[in-house]
Design a protein around this motif. Structure first.
Motif, mmCIF file in Angstrom:
data_model
loop_
_atom_site.group_PDB
_atom_site.id
_atom_site.type_symbol
_atom_site.label_atom_id
_atom_site.label_comp_id
_atom_site.label_asym_id
_atom_site.label_seq_id
_atom_site.Cartn_x
_atom_site.Cartn_y
_atom_site.Cartn_z
ATOM 1 N N ALA A 240 0.810 -1.214 0.000
ATOM 2 C CA ALA A 240 0.000 0.000 0.000
ATOM 3 C C ALA A 240 0.842 1.263 0.000
ATOM 4 O O ALA A 240 0.395 2.310 -0.483
ATOM 5 N N SER A 241 2.073 1.180 0.521
ATOM 6 C CA SER A 241 2.927 2.382 0.549
ATOM 7 C C SER A 241 3.526 2.679 -0.820
ATOM 8 O O SER A 241 3.933 3.799 -1.089
ATOM 9 N N HIS A 242 3.591 1.675 -1.716
ATOM 10 C CA HIS A 242 4.106 1.854 -3.074
ATOM 11 C C HIS A 242 3.126 1.221 -4.052
ATOM 12 O O HIS A 242 3.358 0.103 -4.545
ATOM 13 N N PRO A 243 1.999 1.913 -4.346
ATOM 14 C CA PRO A 243 0.963 1.328 -5.204
ATOM 15 C C PRO A 243 1.461 0.860 -6.569
ATOM 16 O O PRO A 243 1.026 -0.190 -7.042
ATOM 17 N N PRO A 244 2.377 1.597 -7.241
ATOM 18 C CA PRO A 244 2.796 1.115 -8.563
ATOM 19 C C PRO A 244 3.603 -0.176 -8.525
ATOM 20 O O PRO A 244 3.775 -0.838 -9.539
ATOM 21 N N LYS A 245 4.109 -0.511 -7.347
ATOM 22 C CA LYS A 245 4.934 -1.699 -7.225
ATOM 23 C C LYS A 245 4.117 -2.938 -7.569
ATOM 24 O O LYS A 245 2.957 -3.064 -7.200
ATOM 25 N N LEU A 246 4.742 -3.872 -8.296
ATOM 26 C CA LEU A 246 4.053 -5.069 -8.740
ATOM 27 C C LEU A 246 3.596 -5.896 -7.539
ATOM 28 O O LEU A 246 4.375 -6.134 -6.605
ATOM 29 N N ALA A 247 2.345 -6.318 -7.562
ATOM 30 C CA ALA A 247 1.790 -7.089 -6.455
ATOM 31 C C ALA A 247 2.271 -8.535 -6.511
ATOM 32 O O ALA A 247 2.567 -9.078 -7.580
#
Length: 983
Positions: free
Chosen positions: A46-53
């Protein structure tokens, strides 16, 4: 409204709506999402939304349910592949397969300690799984449909569940028994797999939030399961998901109208909202911040920052106190306690004993007693915990009745908002359901149905009588019509405003026309159509600005009128338009204050204006006209009323569902009515309205007045008599209207006579019942109300056969009184002859306004009627003996007629004093004062053959002889006087 919330894709689905889920972990660092059309579970930073899930792909089919343990150490997932799996969190490592079902999973939930996992779905039963060893401790069975929502209460005493039919059950965890069952209190979502019913306990465990049936959220009490209050705002369609803020002060709701609303639960009003492009199907509050995560049916997620305005209390303030307020899930003290003492004080107990603080005192004393037992007893270990739970249960049962009594006694002074006024509705329509066809209108003529499909709707018109003409072609609806009206000539459609740019639309489509392109369209800027109606040559629409707009069939804007309040419903019949509006705000008791207005569109006249009667705390569910044009209404308590011109205009209850229904789960969905039957569709709980498919079955129920239980034991006959008299009154009103218009009334005269004959037959049967029950006074009253001479003679024969000579003598006296004395007509059909020879009625004419609240005198139904049909026959035959009546129509003011003397024409001037005037003299007087004559228009009476002058002569022979002798004596004396004078 805040700026629009932007969503990003989290799951790639099939392109069609699917059930999606979203969770936020305890520290607010990770989001977990799932999609029913995607077999993976995604863990997002949640702190880095663009980061791949991170994706977890252990299921073989779409994931339909997620649950995080309270400490966020374990993640559970349920799937269409029938399995429930456990993962470590946040790394997403697979731990074990917990259990399997035979059908897809719909819902998962951990209890507060994480020791139990509840799983449910399309299978019959809710499984309670002990997470320590993955064993099934209990299976809870009671729902009849798939379970879509589960929630453990914070005290670990109850589990609440809801199914697709809207039924909510409270389960006691210790015994597995059903404590409370609330049937059909939530929307029905059985038809749409992407839609679920959700429910949630408040963080303090005192209330259970459930989506309501009126686009609202309803709060239910923890111990009694009684309705406490509702959250109702600007949701235009049902709520499909809800979530409490961490401190329980706020609630977020998502609706089928693609809106997300933030509520202040204390103020019971919405404070913020967002409009989303697609429907939101899951919400999650951040546990340590002011943020809300959402996911729509297309698998797109977004984070709404600061959903609660910064000027208000944060959604996390006090959340930590809720965790610290209990020990082993038990509440020990309230927010307003100055010191969180476990044992309390004597001063507190004295203060709580005052009646003014009853509701708080009950809860505080319950919690205090638990605290005392914990302090006094040995609560160490499992035995101590069990004693605490048992103590809590005994205390809750002890105060359950007192809490209920206090709530009932103080309902009017509670903090809940005043009941809201009923929203406008279209009679014969059903609520919209995603993916299902619904009725825009269903009446005695036919139906109009619609179904939404990819941004537009498909509308079809069907008639019950398929042989009436060619089939009406289907229509593609690009406007989103939500209301319609239907009659023999055409149909009218309308839609509400959809945002600021879209305007409300009104469209009329005739079924046949000599000209091409005969349909027309109207747009309304700044106002919204709330109700539509159709009549003979006109179309009406009532708008949100309290304006009544009337158009011709060709689209000419004919009239614009103001109505007195917000519209509730409208209906049309030929040249009549009826409108129901709010007269004022609802009473504190919940009673709706409604007015009714009836207009004659062609004549531009007001026919009826007054208050619409309703059952206490009910709302209007159907409004319209009967097949004969009688104004009718039906409320939610199951009472059908019709408007009558009797007593200056009054409403009569002609049907009660409470007495007619065969079982408690039956509800009647009204279609229409005629003079004796109610046409309806019987719906079984939890359904309260019909579906388009399968085709609904129309049922016919007999109308019946809700009469008191009589000592006569002939309730059916009494009800039949009252209904027949009502029908006769309505027919006489139509005869009056036609006569005033100079039209032929022969057909209605026949109908009125047949009704009178039916009334007499019913009265004769009642007379027999009265004689058998020794109710002779009542029998005499009925005999006086008989209309036909043959009926009175039949009554005499009846009581003679029953060996009641005294009653036979009284009935014979009634017959003689009818023959020798002129009386006015029966009260049920008061008529006088106007100077032009037309019939007028004692009720106001169609051009006059009837105020239903105005007092009016009505003649007694026990007045002595003449044999009007026999008089009409004799008048045509030239043998009628006219009788002058009083101008005021009083029954006691008539002049007694005397039989004419055979030589009355030989005497003139003062010599014929005391004699009956001749027929020619009677006709002369009749031409001078015809307005005072009493008569009745009607067809030939087949029962009046015995009333010919030849047969009647035998009855009057003795009187005639006396009169002849008197006339001869008068003649002799006058001749003697003349001879004496000549001499």
């Amino acid at each position: 409204m805040k700026r629009s919330l932007k969503l990003r894709e989290a799951h790639k689905g099939t392109g069609s709506p699917a059930l999606c889920s979203i969770l936020w972990d305890a520290d607010g660092r990770h989001l977990v999402t799932a999609n029913a059309s995607d077999r993976s579970v995604s863990i997002h930073d949640a702190s880095h939304p663009p980061k791949l899930a991170k994706e977890v792909r252990d299921h073989k089919d779409g994931v339909t349910a997620l649950a995080l343990s309270p400490g966020s150490g374990s993640l559970a997932s349920g799937s269409i592949d029938h399995s429930v799996k456990i993962y470590s969190f946040p790394d997403g490592e697979f731990q074990s397969n917990v259990t399997r079902f035979t059908l897809p999973i719909r819902s998962l939930a951990f209890n507060k300690s994480g020791s139990l996992l509840a799983a449910a779905g399309d299978d019959d039963g809710i499984k309670l799984i002990a997470t320590i060893d993955n064993t099934i401790s209990k299976v809870l069975k009671g729902h009849r449909g798939p379970v879509t929502g589960l929630s453990f209460d914070p005290s670990n005493e109850f589990l609440a569940s809801v199914d697709t039919f809207g039924t909510v059950i409270y389960w006691e965890l210790s015994s597995g028994k059903q404590m409370h069952t609330l049937k059909a209190i939530a929307p029905n979502c059985d038809a749409d797999a992407s839609l679920i019913n959700a429910l949630s306990w408040s963080p303090n465990g005192e209330t259970l939030a459930v989506p309501g049936l009126k686009n609202d959220v309803v709060m239910y009490d923890r111990d009694t399961a009684e309705k406490m209050f509702t959250l109702k705002g600007d949701h235009e369609r049902p709520v499909c998901f809800l979530a409490w803020s961490p401190n329980g002060k706020y609630m977020a709701t998502a609706g089928l109208d693609k809106q997300v609303l933030i509520w202040d639960a204390d103020l019971r009003q919405d404070i913020e909202r967002q409009k989303i492009d697609d429907r939101i199907c899951s919400l999650a509050w951040k546990q340590n911040g002011n943020a809300l995560a959402v996911i729509d049916v297309m698998g797109k997620i977004g984070i709404w920052e600061s959903p609660v305005p910064s000027c208000m209390k944060s959604p996390t303030d006090g959340a930590a106190d809720l965790q610290a307020r209990g020990t082993n899930g038990l509440l020990l003290f309230d927010e307003d306690d100055e010191t969180p003492s476990a044992c309390g004080s004597l001063d507190d107990a004295i203060e709580e004993s005052h009646g003014e603080s009853a509701p708080i005192g009950h809860k505080r004393s319950r919690k205090q007693s638990i605290s005392d037992e914990i302090c006094d007893g040995d609560s160490d270990g499992e035995d101590g915990l069990l004693r605490q739970i048992e103590s809590r249960k005994r205390s809750a049962a002890k105060h359950k009745k007192h809490t209920r009594d206090w709530k009932e006694g103080n309902a009017s002074s509670s903090n809940s908002a005043r009941p809201k006024m009923q929203e406008a509705f279209q009679p014969g329509s059903t609520p919209a359901e995603t993916g299902k066809r619904r009725f825009l209108v269903y009446n005695m003529l036919g139906s109009i149905t619609t179904i939404e499909n990819e941004g537009y709707s498909h509308v079809e018109v069907d008639f019950h009588d398929t042989g009436r003409g060619p089939r009406v072609p289907a229509m593609t609806d690009y406007f989103g019509f939500t209301m319609a009206a239907l009659n023999e000539n055409g149909s009218v459609f309308s839609n509400p405003c959809k945002g600021e740019k879209n305007m409300s639309t009104l469209m009329y489509r005739p079924f046949s026309s000599w000209a091409n392109n005969s349909e027309w369209l109207m747009r309304f800027e700044g106002e919204e159509v709330k109700a539509v109606a159709l009549g003979a040559g006109w179309v009406a629409a009532v708008t949100s600005l309290n304006l009544l707009r009337i158009f011709t069939e060709g689209g000419l804007q004919r009239h614009i009128l103001c109505v007195n309040g917000p519209v509730v419903a409208a209906a049309g019949y030929e040249d009549k338009l009826a409108i129901v509006t709010h007269a004022s705000e609802c009473l504190s008791s919940g009673d709706q204050m409604l007015d009714v207005l009836v207009l004659n569109i062609l004549e531009g006249a007001k026919l009826v204006e007054g208050r619409l009667p309703m059952s206490p705390t009910s709302c209007l569910t159907w409004f319209g006209f009967s097949e004969e044009g009688q104004l009718s209404s039906y409320d939610s308590k199951g009472v059908l009323r019709v408007f009558s011109h009797q007593y200056g205009g009054s409403w009569l209850p002609v049907f009660s569902a409470e007495k007619a229904r065969k079982s408690e789960d039956e509800t009647y969905w009204i279609v229409g009515l005629n003079a004796s039957k109610l046409f309806c569709i019987i719906c079984k709980s939890p359904n309260c309205y019909p579906t388009v498919m399968p085709k609904p079955v129309l049922e016919l129920l007999s109308l019946s007045f809700p009469l008191a239980s009589s000592d006569l034991g002939a309730a059916d006959l009494e009800s039949e008599l009252t209904l027949s008299q009502l029908h006769l009154s309505q027919t006489q009103k139509k005869i009056q209207d036609l006569a005033m218009a100079g039209l032929d009334t022969a057909a209605l005269d026949d109908e009125a006579f047949n009704t009178e004959a039916a009334i007499d037959r019913c009265m004769l049967r009642l007379i027999a019942s009265c004689c058998n029950g020794d109710k002779l006074v009542r029998a005499t009253e009925l005999a006086r109300s008989l209309s036909l001479e043959k009926s009175v003679k039949g009554a005499i024969k009846l009581v003679t056969a029953l060996k009641l000579p005294i009653l036979a003598e009284r009935f014979s006296g009634i017959l003689e009184e009818r023959l020798f004395h002129g009386c006015r007509t029966p009260a049920a059909v008061p008529c006088v002859v106007a100077s032009q020879g037309t019939i007028t009625n004692n009720v106001p004419s169609s051009s006059d306004t009837i105020r239903t609240g105005a007092p009016a005198l009505s003649p007694s139904p026990l007045s002595c009627p003449r044999f009007r049909r026999r008089d009409a026959i004799e008048e045509k035959a030239g043998g009628k003996e006219d009788c002058k009546g009083a101008g005021d129509g009083d029954a006691t003011a008539g002049v007694k007629p005397k039989p004419p003397s055979s030589d009355s024409g030989k005497h003139e001037g003062n010599d014929n004093k005391g004699q009956m005037p001749s027929s020619s003299a009677m006709e002369e007087g009749d031409s001078k004062g015809r307005t005072n004559l009493v008569q009745s228009r009607g067809p030939t009476n087949p029962f009046a053959k015995t009333a010919s002058p030849q047969e009647r002569a035998s009855l009057l022979e003795s009187i005639r002889k006396m009169k002849r002798a008197a006339n001869e004596n008068d003649g002799k004396s006058s001749n003697k006087k003349a001879r004496v004078q000549k001499q």
